[in-house]
Design an enzyme around this catalytic site. Structure first.
Site, short mmCIF file in Angstrom:
data_model
loop_
_atom_site.label_atom_id
_atom_site.label_comp_id
_atom_site.label_asym_id
_atom_site.label_seq_id
_atom_site.Cartn_x
_atom_site.Cartn_y
_atom_site.Cartn_z
N TYR A 363 85.71 7.81 -27.61
CA TYR A 363 85.35 7.59 -26.14
C TYR A 363 85.91 8.81 -25.37
O TYR A 363 87.03 9.52 -25.35
CB TYR A 363 86.25 6.26 -25.70
CG TYR A 363 85.88 6.00 -24.24
CD1 TYR A 363 84.55 5.92 -23.66
CD2 TYR A 363 87.01 5.92 -23.37
CE1 TYR A 363 84.23 5.89 -22.34
CE2 TYR A 363 86.67 5.32 -21.97
CZ TYR A 363 85.50 5.47 -21.61
OH TYR A 363 85.34 5.05 -20.29
N CYS A 364 85.04 9.33 -24.44
CA CYS A 364 85.21 10.33 -23.61
C CYS A 364 85.63 11.68 -24.30
O CYS A 364 85.09 12.07 -25.23
CB CYS A 364 86.10 9.79 -22.52
SG CYS A 364 86.23 11.01 -21.13
N LEU A 365 86.72 12.38 -24.05
CA LEU A 365 87.24 13.34 -24.66
C LEU A 365 87.76 13.22 -26.17
O LEU A 365 87.58 13.87 -27.01
CB LEU A 365 88.52 14.03 -23.88
CG LEU A 365 89.12 15.23 -24.24
CD1 LEU A 365 87.96 16.39 -24.13
CD2 LEU A 365 90.11 15.59 -23.16
#
Length: 602
Positions: A363-365
């Site tokens: 998720y995300c980074l």
């Protein structure tokens, strides 16, 4: 008299000059870091270069300059004419009424229900909208570097948003609230302002904390029985934190899916959630959230928890909870996050669930890091993965990845979303000096950057609502999580910005793991890529510009059953898998050990 040979004298002089230069550079870095504290972390060099580019190109475009002057004159005459008409009562149209989404409708709960604004608000609103249009036209000058053009346009929009009539006491919604409550809304707003100031002082912040999007700032609690306070491994916050509100507390209202910490090292805690079904899927789900945020973004309230949904569907779920670093962790880099946060966690999952593959989710980074790890594991050859544990047993081969899901994760930074307007070499250098001084990038700094991108909605509209209308935003689980701040180590964040944002090393095949470059084209496993159209960090088109062979792409909003949400989906059939060497740890078992189970799982 003793004389020094010319060559020796020159060498000594050069060494002294190099030392003096280094001292001068250190002093400059210290001065820039101190200046960054009072400039919101924004580089005056980056802005100065953009403004110079704009001024030079505008100055060498006399015809465009004359046209802009003519446009400004026309706007001024129309504004004056409207003002005279309203003063004399001859302007009776409702053109001054705010429309949904306009500057003038920022703070109203129902813009369509506003009465026709009275003088002088209508004239001011029309003049402001005309000025904002002129400002946009003035910043679009041919010949500018694209990045400088976006910067000048962005800062022009910031001025327009700040000076919007809706942010004033003449806002019709504010005037109506004053009449209805006999001024009590202004007293409540003043009370809110004092409360926020005291809250910032209690937290040890000398500047406005633009990340406070909720009334419920919370301490970072991992919510599983064996976990310790902190974002994963124990870590302190910057100063005392006010007591959380009675609702939306981690461990009480949020992140309450049962589980326990099953592995811990210097950077992470690995949480395994307890099963909720009589039987579970053989292959576990391994989730890596971003370390820019607390892990429980995926385990908020029970009705808003991806983790609980997966567990209730019969999946064994593991999730990484990252340590909240402090100044002592300034030297942690991307390689440390990859090793300690991903490879060590995968090895632990392999020991807990032997002989099974892993369904990977980033998720995300965390998705960016997961994509790097997946590409490294898919790369031909042997991956040299050293265990980060202090007392680890002989490391077994890492479990294979059976699928890869990327949730709002960016791997191609060709166009890095809206936040790209704030990132260039000058800005990164300015930020690096500040991070080197304090050892990390604080959560307040990160949140301030994100709010700066959407100042109209997240700063000015909210300030008008809370301080002029006297209305507090209703706390939610997402807002409470957003107020739970984290930090990022100086070395890691600098490497991330330079190698990924500025140079785009991952997408272009230059990013190195274990001393060798990795390529996303090596991925040969099912891909599920989720993006959002209006994400200011990772907009949909930038998640995977061109999915690797064997993958697919789709975008789903959270809670797709809601009527106001929509989604689109695109799929591609998988290509045949490519055989490659098994990757094993540096201190692994003999070459033949474990291959039977691994081959059977495949």
């Amino acid at each position: 008299m003793t004389t020094m040979p010319p060559a020796t004298a020159g060498t000594a002089d050069d060494a002294a000059a190099a030392q003096a230069r280094e001292r001068a550079l250190r002093l400059d870095r210290t001065l820039r870091a101190e200046g960054a504290r009072w400039q919101g972390g924004l580089s005056p060099v980056a802005l100065g270069l953009a403004m110079t580019d704009w001024l030079l190109n505008l100055g060498t475009s006399p015809a465009l300059s004359c046209w802009l002057a003519t446009r400004a004159h026309d706007h001024g005459l129309r504004a004056w004419g409207r003002l005279v008409q309203e003063l004399t009562g001859r302007h009776t149209t409702a053109a001054g009424a705010a429309s949904p989404g306009s500057q003038a409708a920022q703070v109203t709960r129902d813009p369509a229900a506003w009465p026709v604004p009275t003088w002088p608000y209508a004239a001011w609103a029309h003049a402001h909208l005309a000025w904002a249009d002129w400002l946009r036209e003035a910043t679009e000058v041919p010949g500018m570097a694209p990045h400088h053009g976006r910067m000048v346009g962005f800062y022009g929009q910031q001025w327009a948003d700040m000076l919007a009539p809706a942010n004033s006491l003449l806002n019709p919604a504010v005037v109506q609230a004053c009449v209805d409550s006999r001024g009590d809304n202004l007293l409540r707003g003043w009370s809110h302002l004092l409360q926020d100031w005291r809250q910032r002082q209690a937290a040890g912040l000398s500047m406005p904390d633009s990340s406070r999007l909720a009334r419920t700032p919370t301490t970072a609690l991992t919510t599983v029985p064996a976990a310790r306070p902190g974002n994963g491994a124990a870590a302190g916050r910057q100063g005392p934190v006010p007591e959380p509100a009675a609702s939306h507390r981690p461990g009480v209202d949020l992140a309450i899916t049962p589980g326990s910490v099953v592995y811990r090292n210097a950077l992470i805690e690995l949480i395994q959630y307890a099963p909720m079904t009589a039987q579970v899927q053989a292959e576990p789900v391994f989730i890596v959230p971003s370390w820019i945020m607390k892990y429980y973004i995926l385990d908020l309230s029970p009705h808003n928890s991806l983790v609980r949904l997966l567990v209730s569907c019969g999946h064994t779920v593991f999730i990484v909870s990252w340590r909240n670093p402090d100044a002592a962790d300034a030297g942690l880099g991307m390689a440390d996050y990859l090793q300690l946060g991903l490879f060590d966690a995968l090895a632990a999952i392999g020991r807990l669930v032997p002989g099974q593959g892993v369904q990977a989710v980033g998720y995300c980074l965390g998705g960016t890091l997961m994509a790097i790890a997946a590409a490294a594991l898919a790369r031909p050859g042997v991956l040299d993965v050293a265990s980060g544990g202090a007392a680890e047993p002989a490391a077994a081969p890492l479990p294979p990845l059976r699928s890869l899901t990327l949730l709002a994760a960016q791997v191609d930074f060709t166009e890095p979303g809206e936040i790209g307007v704030l990132i260039d070499e000058a800005q990164v250098e300015w930020l690096q000096d500040q991070m080197d001084r304090q050892g990390y990038l604080s959560g307040r700094q990160m949140a301030g950057a994100f709010q700066f991108l959407h100042a109209r909605e997240l700063v000015w509209s909210r300030a008008a609502r809370e301080y002029l209308l006297g209305e507090r935003e209703h706390a939610s689980d997402l807002m409470a999580w957003n107020a739970d701040l984290t930090r990022m180590p100086a070395a890691m964040h600098g490497q991330y910005l330079r190698q990924l944002f500025l140079r785009n090393d991952l997408a272009e095949g230059r990013y190195c793991v274990d001393g060798r470059p990795v390529s996303l084209r090596d991925l040969r496993l099912p891909l599920f890529v989720v993006g959002t159209e209006r994400d200011h960090v990772c907009p949909l088109a930038l998640g995977l510009q061109d999915p690797p062979a064997g993958g697919g792409a789709g975008d789903l909003p959270a809670g797709q059953r809601r009527a106001q949400r929509r989604h689109r989906q695109r799929a591609r059939p998988s290509s045949p898998p490519v055989s490659g060497a098994h990757h094993r740890a540096r201190r692994g078992r003999p070459a033949g050990a474990g291959l039977g189970a691994r081959g059977a799982a495949a």
